[in-house]
Design an enzyme around this catalytic site. Structure first.
Site, mmCIF file in Angstrom:
data_model
loop_
_atom_site.group_PDB
_atom_site.id
_atom_site.type_symbol
_atom_site.label_atom_id
_atom_site.label_comp_id
_atom_site.label_asym_id
_atom_site.label_seq_id
_atom_site.Cartn_x
_atom_site.Cartn_y
_atom_site.Cartn_z
ATOM 1 N N ASP A 97 1.076 -1.024 -0.077
ATOM 2 C CA ASP A 97 -0.232 -0.139 -0.140
ATOM 3 C C ASP A 97 0.988 1.589 0.182
ATOM 4 O OD1 ASP A 97 -2.648 0.652 -0.180
ATOM 5 O OD2 ASP A 97 -3.013 1.424 2.168
ATOM 6 N N HIS A 105 -7.308 -1.351 8.962
ATOM 7 C CA HIS A 105 -6.396 -0.627 8.049
ATOM 8 C C HIS A 105 -6.674 0.808 7.984
ATOM 9 C CE1 HIS A 105 -4.082 -0.495 4.136
ATOM 10 N NE2 HIS A 105 -4.867 0.478 4.031
ATOM 11 N N CYS A 125 -4.088 5.372 -1.925
ATOM 12 C CA CYS A 125 -4.643 4.363 -2.904
ATOM 13 C C CYS A 125 -4.873 5.179 -4.021
ATOM 14 C CB CYS A 125 -5.867 4.207 -2.275
ATOM 15 S SG CYS A 125 -6.988 3.278 -3.546
#
Ligand code: ZN
Length: 305
Positions: free
Chosen positions: A17, A209, A242
């Protein structure tokens, strides 16, 4: 975590990520070095790669090469591969990941943008991914993205996330994660979600998360630990985001969490000095300072000189 069990397990997600949203294309060798550093710092769970479409997430195009440099080298270390669909799960198996983390989404517009699918189809797809994992003898975890809010659809009702969680249980995942993909959650949402989830199944591990987009990442992580979460994702340096979530900033920083947890008497098994060393190394690799506070401030109390 109960009052007696003062421990939480962090999952290092910087290699996945973290790097997937950095503009700098990090070399395969440096990606492997980042995982080596994570293992040295004490992580036993590392989300090492994502098996996304390389055209859509070019930062992860070398996932197979990264795993070729890692697989089999660290006994006892779980090298997790993220999969967005069955094809990704098959790639994770072939690349010798030791766990598959499949992603479903709680909101329709993000499901379409992230995985070109509907929420219903992603949840249904869990069975296929679970079958691939089972055939390979690998544990499956499932992360629910946009569990606390969606950048496009806005509020996501906890009842909706819990209904998805219940549907996922049919595929027997070892772990289910609630992901605050865009960093909009607040601690009361986290406490509420984990309380609702824990009554559904006793054998499943719960994972959270968090992103620190709105400065609530650390508070959410502490709320999750106090509510008994089993695993917390964290990214050394606080890097990442993201690619499909506008304005999402980095994951909650591992070194900032470890600093706070250790001072609270919550063990992590991680070496704070090693994490700060990686923070500085990452700044060099990326050519810019990384967001984590501990890299700038250093630990407290200061070391005697
Ligand atoms: Zn994330």
């Amino acid at each position: 975590m109960t009052a007696e069990a003062r421990h939480v397990t962090l999952i290092e997600v910087a290699p996945r990520d973290g790097l997937q949203n950095e503009k700098t294309m990090v070399s395969t060798a440096d990606k492997i070095a980042l995982v080596e550093r994570a293992v040295t710092a004490g992580f036993r769970h590392v989300e090492a790669v994502s098996f996304a479409n390389p055209k859509r997430v070019p930062q992860m195009a070398d996932a197979e090469a990264v795993m070729a440099g890692l697989a089999g080298r660290f006994p006892g270390v779980n090298l997790i591969g993220l999969a967005l669909n069955a094809r990704g799960a098959e790639r994770a198996v072939a690349a010798r990941c030791t766990q598959i983390n499949y992603v479903v989404v709680a909101s329709e517009t993000f499901a379409a943008r992230n995985q070109n699918s509907s929420v219903e189809d992603l949840v249904a797809g869990t069975r296929e991914v679970a079958a691939i994992a089972r055939a390979a003898g690998l544990p499956l975890s499932v992360s629910i993205a946009t569990a606390f809010g969606c950048p496009f659809d806005g509020e996501v009702a906890p009842e909706r996330v819990i209904a998805i969680t219940e549907a996922l249980l049919a595929s027997d995942p070892v772990e289910i994660g609630f992901a605050d993909t865009i960093g909009c959650a607040v601690p009361t949402q986290v406490t509420d979600m984990l309380a609702r989830a824990r009554v559904l199944a006793s054998e499943v591990k719960w994972r959270c998360h968090f992103h620190d987009t709105r400065n609530t990442g650390l508070s959410n992580a502490i709320a999750a630990v106090l509510a008994g979460v089993d695993f917390l994702d964290a990214s050394t340096g606080g890097i990442g985001g993201c690619p499909f979530a506008p304005a999402a900033t980095g994951n909650v920083a591992a070194e900032d969490l470890v600093y706070a947890f250790h001072r609270m008497g919550i063990a992590t098994g991680l070496d704070l000095d090693a994490l700060i060393d990686t923070n500085r190394w990452l700044a060099g690799v990326l050519g810019k300072p990384v967001p984590a506070a501990l890299g700038r401030a250093g630990p407290f109390p200061p070391k005697a000189v």
